[in-house]
Design a protein around this motif. Structure first.
Motif, mmCIF file in Angstrom:
data_model
loop_
_atom_site.group_PDB
_atom_site.id
_atom_site.type_symbol
_atom_site.label_atom_id
_atom_site.label_comp_id
_atom_site.label_asym_id
_atom_site.label_seq_id
_atom_site.Cartn_x
_atom_site.Cartn_y
_atom_site.Cartn_z
ATOM 1 N N VAL A 160 0.854 -1.192 0.000
ATOM 2 C CA VAL A 160 0.000 0.000 0.000
ATOM 3 C C VAL A 160 0.884 1.234 0.000
ATOM 4 O O VAL A 160 1.793 1.354 0.826
ATOM 5 C CB VAL A 160 -0.930 0.006 1.233
ATOM 6 N N THR A 161 0.630 2.147 -0.922
ATOM 7 C CA THR A 161 1.447 3.357 -1.042
ATOM 8 C C THR A 161 0.702 4.555 -0.453
ATOM 9 O O THR A 161 -0.501 4.497 -0.171
ATOM 10 C CB THR A 161 1.769 3.647 -2.508
ATOM 11 N N LEU A 162 1.462 5.637 -0.285
ATOM 12 C CA LEU A 162 0.860 6.883 0.204
ATOM 13 C C LEU A 162 -0.190 7.381 -0.778
ATOM 14 O O LEU A 162 -1.213 7.951 -0.373
ATOM 15 C CB LEU A 162 1.952 7.936 0.414
ATOM 16 N N LYS A 163 0.039 7.127 -2.063
ATOM 17 C CA LYS A 163 -0.934 7.536 -3.083
ATOM 18 C C LYS A 163 -2.256 6.796 -2.889
ATOM 19 O O LYS A 163 -3.340 7.379 -3.055
ATOM 20 C CB LYS A 163 -0.374 7.250 -4.479
ATOM 21 N N ASP A 164 -2.163 5.513 -2.522
ATOM 22 C CA ASP A 164 -3.377 4.730 -2.250
ATOM 23 C C ASP A 164 -4.153 5.313 -1.072
ATOM 24 O O ASP A 164 -5.381 5.392 -1.104
ATOM 25 C CB ASP A 164 -3.011 3.279 -1.939
ATOM 26 N N VAL A 165 -3.421 5.715 -0.037
ATOM 27 C CA VAL A 165 -4.062 6.302 1.142
ATOM 28 C C VAL A 165 -4.750 7.613 0.767
ATOM 29 O O VAL A 165 -5.899 7.861 1.164
ATOM 30 C CB VAL A 165 -3.031 6.543 2.259
ATOM 31 N N ALA A 166 -4.052 8.453 0.004
ATOM 32 C CA ALA A 166 -4.621 9.747 -0.406
ATOM 33 C C ALA A 166 -5.899 9.558 -1.216
ATOM 34 O O ALA A 166 -6.899 10.256 -1.010
ATOM 35 C CB ALA A 166 -3.586 10.523 -1.212
ATOM 36 N N LYS A 167 -5.862 8.578 -2.136
ATOM 37 C CA LYS A 167 -7.035 8.321 -2.984
ATOM 38 C C LYS A 167 -8.216 7.840 -2.153
ATOM 39 O O LYS A 167 -9.349 8.319 -2.312
ATOM 40 C CB LYS A 167 -6.666 7.290 -4.051
ATOM 41 N N ALA A 168 -7.953 6.878 -1.235
ATOM 42 C CA ALA A 168 -9.033 6.333 -0.410
ATOM 43 C C ALA A 168 -9.591 7.375 0.544
ATOM 44 O O ALA A 168 -10.785 7.377 0.851
ATOM 45 C CB ALA A 168 -8.523 5.124 0.367
ATOM 46 N N ALA A 169 -8.736 8.281 1.017
ATOM 47 C CA ALA A 169 -9.175 9.322 1.961
ATOM 48 C C ALA A 169 -9.748 10.539 1.251
ATOM 49 O O ALA A 169 -10.255 11.454 1.909
ATOM 50 C CB ALA A 169 -8.002 9.737 2.838
ATOM 51 N N GLU A 170 -9.605 10.539 -0.087
ATOM 52 C CA GLU A 170 -10.105 11.660 -0.913
ATOM 53 C C GLU A 170 -9.465 12.985 -0.503
ATOM 54 O O GLU A 170 -10.128 13.997 -0.311
ATOM 55 C CB GLU A 170 -11.634 11.756 -0.837
ATOM 56 N N VAL A 171 -8.127 12.928 -0.338
ATOM 57 C CA VAL A 171 -7.348 14.135 -0.078
ATOM 58 C C VAL A 171 -6.175 14.160 -1.049
ATOM 59 O O VAL A 171 -5.877 13.165 -1.726
ATOM 60 C CB VAL A 171 -6.813 14.168 1.387
ATOM 61 N N ALA A 216 -6.879 12.930 11.484
ATOM 62 C CA ALA A 216 -7.449 11.719 12.081
ATOM 63 C C ALA A 216 -8.071 10.830 11.006
ATOM 64 O O ALA A 216 -7.943 9.592 11.056
ATOM 65 C CB ALA A 216 -8.482 12.103 13.129
ATOM 66 N N HIS A 217 -8.743 11.447 10.033
ATOM 67 C CA HIS A 217 -9.377 10.698 8.937
ATOM 68 C C HIS A 217 -8.329 9.953 8.116
ATOM 69 O O HIS A 217 -8.480 8.755 7.824
ATOM 70 C CB HIS A 217 -10.164 11.658 8.054
ATOM 71 N N VAL A 218 -7.247 10.633 7.755
ATOM 72 C CA VAL A 218 -6.187 10.023 6.947
ATOM 73 C C VAL A 218 -5.511 8.884 7.711
ATOM 74 O O VAL A 218 -5.255 7.805 7.150
ATOM 75 C CB VAL A 218 -5.147 11.083 6.530
ATOM 76 N N LEU A 219 -5.232 9.103 8.993
ATOM 77 C CA LEU A 219 -4.577 8.067 9.794
ATOM 78 C C LEU A 219 -5.460 6.831 9.926
ATOM 79 O O LEU A 219 -4.963 5.695 9.916
ATOM 80 C CB LEU A 219 -4.217 8.612 11.177
ATOM 81 N N LYS A 220 -6.777 7.037 10.033
ATOM 82 C CA LYS A 220 -7.700 5.908 10.122
ATOM 83 C C LYS A 220 -7.723 5.118 8.821
ATOM 84 O O LYS A 220 -7.702 3.877 8.829
ATOM 85 C CB LYS A 220 -9.100 6.415 10.465
ATOM 86 N N ILE A 221 -7.730 5.816 7.705
ATOM 87 C CA ILE A 221 -7.699 5.154 6.395
ATOM 88 C C ILE A 221 -6.391 4.385 6.223
ATOM 89 O O ILE A 221 -6.383 3.238 5.755
ATOM 90 C CB ILE A 221 -7.860 6.183 5.255
ATOM 91 N N ALA A 222 -5.278 5.039 6.631
ATOM 92 C CA ALA A 222 -3.965 4.390 6.507
ATOM 93 C C ALA A 222 -3.922 3.101 7.309
ATOM 94 O O ALA A 222 -3.405 2.073 6.845
ATOM 95 C CB ALA A 222 -2.873 5.344 6.975
ATOM 96 N N GLU A 223 -4.501 3.121 8.520
ATOM 97 C CA GLU A 223 -4.510 1.929 9.358
ATOM 98 C C GLU A 223 -5.389 0.838 8.745
ATOM 99 O O GLU A 223 -5.031 -0.349 8.745
ATOM 100 C CB GLU A 223 -5.018 2.288 10.759
ATOM 101 N N THR A 224 -6.529 1.233 8.206
ATOM 102 C CA THR A 224 -7.446 0.280 7.589
ATOM 103 C C THR A 224 -6.799 -0.410 6.387
ATOM 104 O O THR A 224 -6.941 -1.622 6.200
ATOM 105 C CB THR A 224 -8.742 0.993 7.144
ATOM 106 N N LEU A 225 -6.062 0.355 5.600
ATOM 107 C CA LEU A 225 -5.416 -0.190 4.403
ATOM 108 C C LEU A 225 -4.136 -0.959 4.730
ATOM 109 O O LEU A 225 -3.606 -1.668 3.870
ATOM 110 C CB LEU A 225 -5.088 0.936 3.417
ATOM 111 N N GLY A 226 -3.649 -0.785 5.950
ATOM 112 C CA GLY A 226 -2.394 -1.451 6.322
ATOM 113 C C GLY A 226 -1.174 -0.737 5.774
ATOM 114 O O GLY A 226 -0.142 -1.366 5.495
ATOM 115 N N TYR A 227 -1.269 0.592 5.665
ATOM 116 C CA TYR A 227 -0.143 1.372 5.130
ATOM 117 C C TYR A 227 1.023 1.398 6.111
ATOM 118 O O TYR A 227 0.836 1.575 7.312
ATOM 119 C CB TYR A 227 -0.585 2.807 4.844
ATOM 120 N N ARG A 228 2.223 1.182 5.607
ATOM 121 C CA ARG A 228 3.453 1.300 6.390
ATOM 122 C C ARG A 228 4.405 2.218 5.643
ATOM 123 O O ARG A 228 4.589 2.078 4.433
ATOM 124 C CB ARG A 228 4.124 -0.070 6.580
#
Length: 336
Positions: free
Chosen positions: A14-25, A46-58
């Motif tokens: 999972v990339t940062l780009k994936d997190v941004a897309k899923a969080a719509e930011v 808080a919204h972005v961090l929650k999405i990152a955790e859900t996606l398993g972003y590291r």
């Protein structure tokens, strides 16, 4: 039997780009939220961090290190994990580093200067951003050993490197003042290895006050161990002193143990004061009166000083000295 390699399904990182897309930011906003930088609101963060955790972003720390020149890691080099003082110090350093977003690599050199040099080299080769170092010995110049890696030294005197100390001489004086105030007139001093300035200072502070206000019964040296040297044991057995200042808690605990073996009561027959306030001092029988080293404050200053040096190598080198304090427990009593 088949010789074909087992089939393993590949999982896309999972990339940062994936997190941004899923969080719509935006990608920038996602980066600010993940790294705790920039000007995004707390709700967005808080919204972005929650999405990152859900996606398993590291986070890809290797990529970040290449981009920023920093690894987010610090080194901590200590001389002896057999001494609980260093465990307490390590926990304090790691706690303060963690609060600043850093991970700490810790190593024990077992009191060996060759291992110490190897540890310094390994920390530098691994690319730590800075090093907190408690050397085995004092050094005239340690700057060459740490090369261009920002370094802060705790407790020892090392030329060319920023240092964090306690007021050891004042601590020794506090111990002697306490014993004299209890009415002791024959006081012995048992030091650890006198090859380091901090030990010499704490004993010198005690001896100077004793010689002014009482009688110095003896001044002996032993290792940092329960197993006291034979001459020290003999001095205890022959009751040459009614009170003893030990240059370290481990020595003080050894004195209590040997005195008890000899049929002496601590503190009725012999009062004992240590130095360091290690965790064992509180649970010994009796609990040990001691001089407290401000470990948490020293660790916090070491991390703060190190981060300042990481941010600006041009920072002036300082020596910060913290006050010590007397902790009265049940190993000392009034001499009648």
């Amino acid at each position: 039997m088949s010789n074909d390699p087992a089939e393993v399904k590949s999982t896309k990182r999972v990339t940062l780009k994936d997190v941004a897309k899923a969080a719509e930011v935006s990608l920038a906003s996602a980066s600010y939220a993940i790294n705790g930088t920039g000007s995004v609101g707390e709700q967005v963060r808080a919204h972005v961090l929650k999405i990152a955790e859900t996606l398993g972003y590291r986070q890809n720390l290797s990529a970040r290190a290449m981009r920023t020149g920093r690894t987010g890691t610090l080194g901590l080099i200590l001389p002896d994990f057999a001494n609980p003082f260093f465990i307490t110090l390590a926990q304090s350093v790691m706690r303060n580093a963690r609060a600043q977003g850093y991970c700490v690599f810790v190593t024990d050199t077992e009191g060996d200067q060759k291992q110490e040099r190897n540890a310094l080299n390994l920390m530098i080769e691994r690319g730590v951003d800075g090093i907190v170092w408690f050397p085995v010995r004092d050094l005239d110049n340690g700057a060459a050993l740490t090369s261009d890696t920002p370094t802060v030294v705790i407790d020892r005197t090392v030329g060319g490197i920023e240092q964090v100390h306690a007021d050891y001489r004042a601590g020794g004086r506090l111990a002697a003042e306490h014993l004299v105030a209890l009415g002791h007139t024959r006081i012995g001093v048992i030091s650890g290895p006198m090859s380091v300035l901090s030990m010499r200072e704490r004993c010198a502070g005690a001896i100077a006050y004793i010689e002014q206000h009482a009688e110095l019964a003896f001044n002996l040296a032993t290792a940092f161990s329960y197993d006291l040297e034979s001459n020290v044991c003999k001095a205890i057995e022959q009751r040459e002193a009614t009170a003893i200042f030990a240059g370290a808690d481990l020595i003080g605990l050894g004195v209590i143990q040997h005195a008890t073996r000899c049929g002496l009561s601590v503190p009725d027959d012999l009062s004992v004061v240590g130095f360091d306030d290690i965790p064992w001092a509180q649970i010994s029988t009796p609990p040990l009166t001691t001089i407290e080293m401000p470990v948490e404050e020293m660790a916090a200053e070491a991390i703060d000083a190190l981060l300042r040096r990481i941010d600006s190598r041009a920072q002036p080198r300082r020596k910060v000295v913290f006050e010590t304090a007397l902790i009265v427990r049940q190993s000392t009593s009034r001499y009648l």
